[in-house]
Design an enzyme around this catalytic site. Structure first.
Site, mmCIF file in Angstrom:
data_model
loop_
_atom_site.group_PDB
_atom_site.id
_atom_site.type_symbol
_atom_site.label_atom_id
_atom_site.label_comp_id
_atom_site.label_asym_id
_atom_site.label_seq_id
_atom_site.Cartn_x
_atom_site.Cartn_y
_atom_site.Cartn_z
ATOM 1 N N HIS A 93 -8.519 -11.846 11.919
ATOM 2 C CA HIS A 93 -7.652 -13.051 12.001
ATOM 3 C C HIS A 93 -6.286 -12.702 12.359
ATOM 4 O O HIS A 93 -5.777 -11.568 11.924
ATOM 5 C CB HIS A 93 -7.628 -13.897 10.899
ATOM 6 N N ARG B 187 -21.222 1.543 6.096
ATOM 7 C CA ARG B 187 -21.372 3.028 6.265
ATOM 8 C C ARG B 187 -20.683 3.705 5.222
ATOM 9 O O ARG B 187 -19.476 2.998 4.721
ATOM 10 C CB ARG B 187 -20.903 3.359 7.678
ATOM 11 N N THR C 241 -4.295 -3.543 6.573
ATOM 12 C CA THR C 241 -5.241 -3.753 5.304
ATOM 13 C C THR C 241 -4.488 -4.096 4.124
ATOM 14 O O THR C 241 -3.425 -3.494 3.527
ATOM 15 C CB THR C 241 -5.982 -2.286 5.069
ATOM 16 N N GLU D 216 -9.002 -2.149 0.512
ATOM 17 C CA GLU D 216 -8.164 -2.652 1.360
ATOM 18 C C GLU D 216 -9.156 -3.538 2.248
ATOM 19 O O GLU D 216 -10.000 -3.278 2.753
ATOM 20 C CB GLU D 216 -7.636 -1.574 1.950
ATOM 21 N N GLY E 254 0.776 -1.078 0.050
ATOM 22 C CA GLY E 254 0.048 -0.186 -0.012
ATOM 23 C C GLY E 254 0.960 1.349 -0.030
ATOM 24 O O GLY E 254 1.828 1.131 -0.275
ATOM 25 N N PHE F 112 -12.265 11.694 10.565
ATOM 26 C CA PHE F 112 -12.304 11.847 11.971
ATOM 27 C C PHE F 112 -11.343 12.689 12.706
ATOM 28 O O PHE F 112 -10.490 13.203 11.802
ATOM 29 C CB PHE F 112 -11.678 10.384 12.385
ATOM 30 N N ILE G 293 -8.514 -8.511 7.407
ATOM 31 C CA ILE G 293 -9.200 -9.742 7.978
ATOM 32 C C ILE G 293 -8.889 -9.885 9.373
ATOM 33 O O ILE G 293 -7.883 -9.605 10.091
ATOM 34 C CB ILE G 293 -8.001 -10.876 7.188
ATOM 35 N N TYR H 65 2.006 -10.286 1.627
ATOM 36 C CA TYR H 65 2.309 -9.401 0.120
ATOM 37 C C TYR H 65 2.670 -10.677 -1.027
ATOM 38 O O TYR H 65 3.445 -11.470 -0.811
ATOM 39 C CB TYR H 65 3.612 -8.526 0.383
ATOM 40 N N LYS I 15 -1.101 -0.692 9.907
ATOM 41 C CA LYS I 15 -0.520 -1.864 10.777
ATOM 42 C C LYS I 15 -0.091 -1.203 12.209
ATOM 43 O O LYS I 15 -0.338 -1.896 13.013
ATOM 44 C CB LYS I 15 0.847 -2.449 10.072
HETATM 45 P P1 ADP Z 1 0.319 -1.248 3.276
HETATM 46 O O1 ADP Z 1 0.229 0.073 3.347
HETATM 47 O O2 ADP Z 1 1.318 -1.957 2.629
HETATM 48 O O3 ADP Z 1 -1.128 -1.964 2.934
HETATM 49 P P2 ADP Z 1 -0.630 -2.077 5.944
HETATM 50 O O4 ADP Z 1 0.049 -1.231 7.236
HETATM 51 O O5 ADP Z 1 -1.930 -1.824 5.518
HETATM 52 O O6 ADP Z 1 0.565 -1.762 4.821
HETATM 53 O O7 ADP Z 1 -0.331 -3.719 6.254
HETATM 54 C C1 ADP Z 1 -0.922 -4.382 5.365
HETATM 55 C C2 ADP Z 1 -0.150 -5.997 5.306
HETATM 56 O O8 ADP Z 1 -0.136 -6.650 6.553
HETATM 57 C C3 ADP Z 1 -1.054 -6.979 4.453
HETATM 58 O O9 ADP Z 1 -0.542 -6.756 3.024
HETATM 59 C C4 ADP Z 1 -0.563 -8.350 4.940
HETATM 60 O O10 ADP Z 1 0.580 -8.619 4.162
HETATM 61 C C5 ADP Z 1 -0.287 -7.876 6.655
HETATM 62 N N1 ADP Z 1 -1.477 -8.507 7.117
HETATM 63 C C6 ADP Z 1 -1.098 -9.193 8.398
HETATM 64 N N2 ADP Z 1 -2.044 -9.336 9.073
HETATM 65 C C7 ADP Z 1 -3.163 -8.866 8.398
HETATM 66 C C8 ADP Z 1 -4.649 -9.004 8.595
HETATM 67 N N3 ADP Z 1 -5.258 -9.597 9.414
HETATM 68 N N4 ADP Z 1 -5.299 -8.434 7.413
HETATM 69 C C9 ADP Z 1 -4.900 -7.879 6.521
HETATM 70 N N5 ADP Z 1 -3.553 -7.749 5.988
HETATM 71 C C10 ADP Z 1 -2.647 -8.144 7.186
HETATM 72 MG MG MG Z 2 -2.993 -1.559 3.668
#
Ligand code: ADP
Ligand code: MG
Length: 157
Positions: free
Chosen positions: A86, A106, A29, A81, A17, A111, A84, A93, A23
């Site tokens: 879990h 919604r 996401t 995005e 992303g 915010f 999950i 990736y 994260k």
């Molecule tokens: P980015 O900006 O690269 O999308 P994020 O901070 O949104 O970074 O983190 C996304 C990455 O985190 C996903 O691509 C995946 O590899 C990892 N990941 C680990 N756990 C999850 C989860 N529960 N849901 C979604 N992505 C997760």
């Molecule tokens: Mg993301």
């Protein structure tokens, strides 16, 4: 209007992303590529949705999904995005993410603070969990879509 395209099936590679720091907020996401996003109906509403998701040929989990305007592209392109619901041991990736979007929560909102954003997302997650236990949403967890051979990009089979 948001429901018109549902349930919506989508499969594609998880890409890097633009570092919104999801994260760090505890809400990673998994982003779809621009190409997959372009394959979405152009009139699908932006906002927060829920449904089911599966990484590779792994288990099917509940998810919340945002369809939003992508600041990286000066808000002329959408981003899709998936968070999950879990805990994964490792990032995924480059793996193939399969999702079915079954419901809408919604519209997008701004915010005033990070805390307000996080608590809204926590509420979205709780709402998604409740809705997905209802038979009409639960039945899609077992959809054959999740058992199709991996690697094929299939939109709206
Ligand atoms: P980015 O900006 O690269 O999308 P994020 O901070 O949104 O970074 O983190 C996304 C990455 O985190 C996903 O691509 C995946 O590899 C990892 N990941 C680990 N756990 C999850 C989860 N529960 N849901 C979604 N992505 C997760
Ligand atoms: Mg993301």
């Amino acid at each position: 209007a948001a429901m018109r395209h549902l349930p919506y099936f989508c499969r594609g590679e998880v890409v890097k992303g633009f570092g919104r720091g999801s994260k760090e907020l505890g809400i990673p996401t998994a982003n779809f590529s621009e190409q997959v996003v372009e394959s979405f109906p152009s009139d699908i509403s932006t906002g927060i949705y829920y449904g089911w998701a599966c990484v590779g040929n792994g288990d099917v989990h509940k998810m919340v999904l945002s369809i939003g305007w992508n600041p990286f592209y000066k808000n002329i392109k959408k981003s899709v995005e998936t968070h999950i619901i879990h805990t994964f041991k490792e990032d995924f990736y480059g793996e193939i993410l399969s999702i079915v979007i079954t419901g809408y929560i919604r519209p997008e909102k701004n915010f005033d603070s990070i805390e307000a954003l996080i608590s809204a997302i926590q509420e979205d997650i709780e709402e998604a969990k409740r809705q997905l236990d209802l038979p009409e949403h639960l039945k899609l967890k077992e959809d054959n879509f999740f058992h199709l051979p991996e690697g094929k990009i299939v939109n709206n089979h």
